[in-house]
Motif scaffolding. Structure first.
Motif, PDB file in Angstrom:
ATOM      1  N   ASN A  38       0.857  -1.190   0.000  1.00  0.00           N
ATOM      2  CA  ASN A  38       0.000   0.000   0.000  1.00  0.00           C
ATOM      3  C   ASN A  38       0.892   1.239   0.000  1.00  0.00           C
ATOM      4  O   ASN A  38       0.671   2.185   0.747  1.00  0.00           O
ATOM      5  CB  ASN A  38      -0.925  -0.039   1.223  1.00  0.00           C
ATOM      6  N   VAL A  89      -8.050   6.576  -4.794  1.00  0.00           N
ATOM      7  CA  VAL A  89      -7.017   7.596  -4.776  1.00  0.00           C
ATOM      8  C   VAL A  89      -7.476   8.742  -5.669  1.00  0.00           C
ATOM      9  O   VAL A  89      -7.826   8.527  -6.833  1.00  0.00           O
ATOM     10  CB  VAL A  89      -5.667   7.037  -5.253  1.00  0.00           C
ATOM     11  N   GLN A 107      -9.816   1.258  -1.476  1.00  0.00           N
ATOM     12  CA  GLN A 107      -9.751   2.709  -1.333  1.00  0.00           C
ATOM     13  C   GLN A 107      -9.824   3.341  -2.713  1.00  0.00           C
ATOM     14  O   GLN A 107      -9.713   2.657  -3.729  1.00  0.00           O
ATOM     15  CB  GLN A 107      -8.461   3.123  -0.631  1.00  0.00           C
ATOM     16  N   SER A 115      -0.557   4.916  -0.978  1.00  0.00           N
ATOM     17  CA  SER A 115      -1.373   5.510   0.086  1.00  0.00           C
ATOM     18  C   SER A 115      -0.505   6.046   1.224  1.00  0.00           C
ATOM     19  O   SER A 115      -0.762   7.135   1.752  1.00  0.00           O
ATOM     20  CB  SER A 115      -2.366   4.474   0.609  1.00  0.00           C
ATOM     21  N   THR A 152      -6.031   9.681  -0.189  1.00  0.00           N
ATOM     22  CA  THR A 152      -6.739   8.410  -0.166  1.00  0.00           C
ATOM     23  C   THR A 152      -8.122   8.607   0.438  1.00  0.00           C
ATOM     24  O   THR A 152      -8.260   9.235   1.487  1.00  0.00           O
ATOM     25  CB  THR A 152      -5.955   7.385   0.679  1.00  0.00           C
ATOM     26  N   THR A 195      -0.364   4.011   6.723  1.00  0.00           N
ATOM     27  CA  THR A 195      -1.326   4.354   5.678  1.00  0.00           C
ATOM     28  C   THR A 195      -2.642   4.781   6.315  1.00  0.00           C
ATOM     29  O   THR A 195      -2.932   4.410   7.449  1.00  0.00           O
ATOM     30  CB  THR A 195      -1.609   3.143   4.766  1.00  0.00           C
TER      31      THR A 195
END
Length: 190
Positions: A63, A122, A120, A66, A97, A178
């Protein structure tokens, strides 16, 4: 030859919408940290305005983007013409995010395909739009999108995906937290 544009003009929007994949780059502030570059496929990118794009981010083994966005916001998206006339397009900007449960999620999520494993979104505010020749980018024939990640997420199911995210997506390889990791470690309201 590089050319700057004031925003994502209609010609560039049409180019972006024809691409079967794009790349996302981000980096931490520290020189010792790892620069990240991730390929993105499937129908996961939306152009929200000439200065804003968003992509649906699916559960993966890391991740990094993020974590970097949480730390410094810097992001670059790159599109390469693997078919047709050569071209590279880079969108430079600042991103964030958006997680399930965030107020913006309810507005953005319906814009995307309902892929299993969505973790998620972005969102990137674009500050520089630049094309370059792409003369050295090879030509490829598009065959199909891979279903492997979608099949993997479906097989895991919601509970195992949550466990996986807690283990693999809470921080970057450099230890940066994150937003998803923050959400996973929040104490439930009593």
């Amino acid at each position: 030859m590089a050319k700057l544009f004031p925003a994502i003009v209609p010609e560039l929007r049409a180019f972006i919408e024809k691409q079967q994949m794009f790349f996302v780059a981000s980096a931490p502030l520290t020189a010792e940290g790892h620069v990240n570059m991730s390929p993105k496929g499937l129908d996961c990118l939306r152009i929200l305005s000439p200065e804003r794009v968003a992509y649906l981010d699916l559960t993966g083994s890391g991740n990094e983007t993020s974590a970097h966005l949480r730390e410094n916001g810097r992001i670059t998206l790159m599109f390469c013409a693997f078919a047709g006339p050569p071209r590279i397009l880079r969108l430079y900007g600042h991103g964030r995010t958006v997680l399930p449960g965030d107020a913006e999620w309810a507005t953005l999520r319906p814009m995307f395909v309902d892929y299993p494993g969505a973790r998620q979104i972005v969102v990137a505010d674009i500050t520089r739009v630049q094309t370059s020749c792409g003369f050295a980018v090879p030509r490829y024939d598009y065959v199909a999108q891979r279903a492997t990640l979608l099949d993997w997420a479906t097989a895991k199911g919601p509970e195992e995906l949550e466990e996986y995210r807690a283990e693999k997506n809470a921080c970057s390889i450099d230890g940066l937290p994150t937003p998803l990791g923050d959400q996973l470690t929040k104490e439930p309201a009593s």
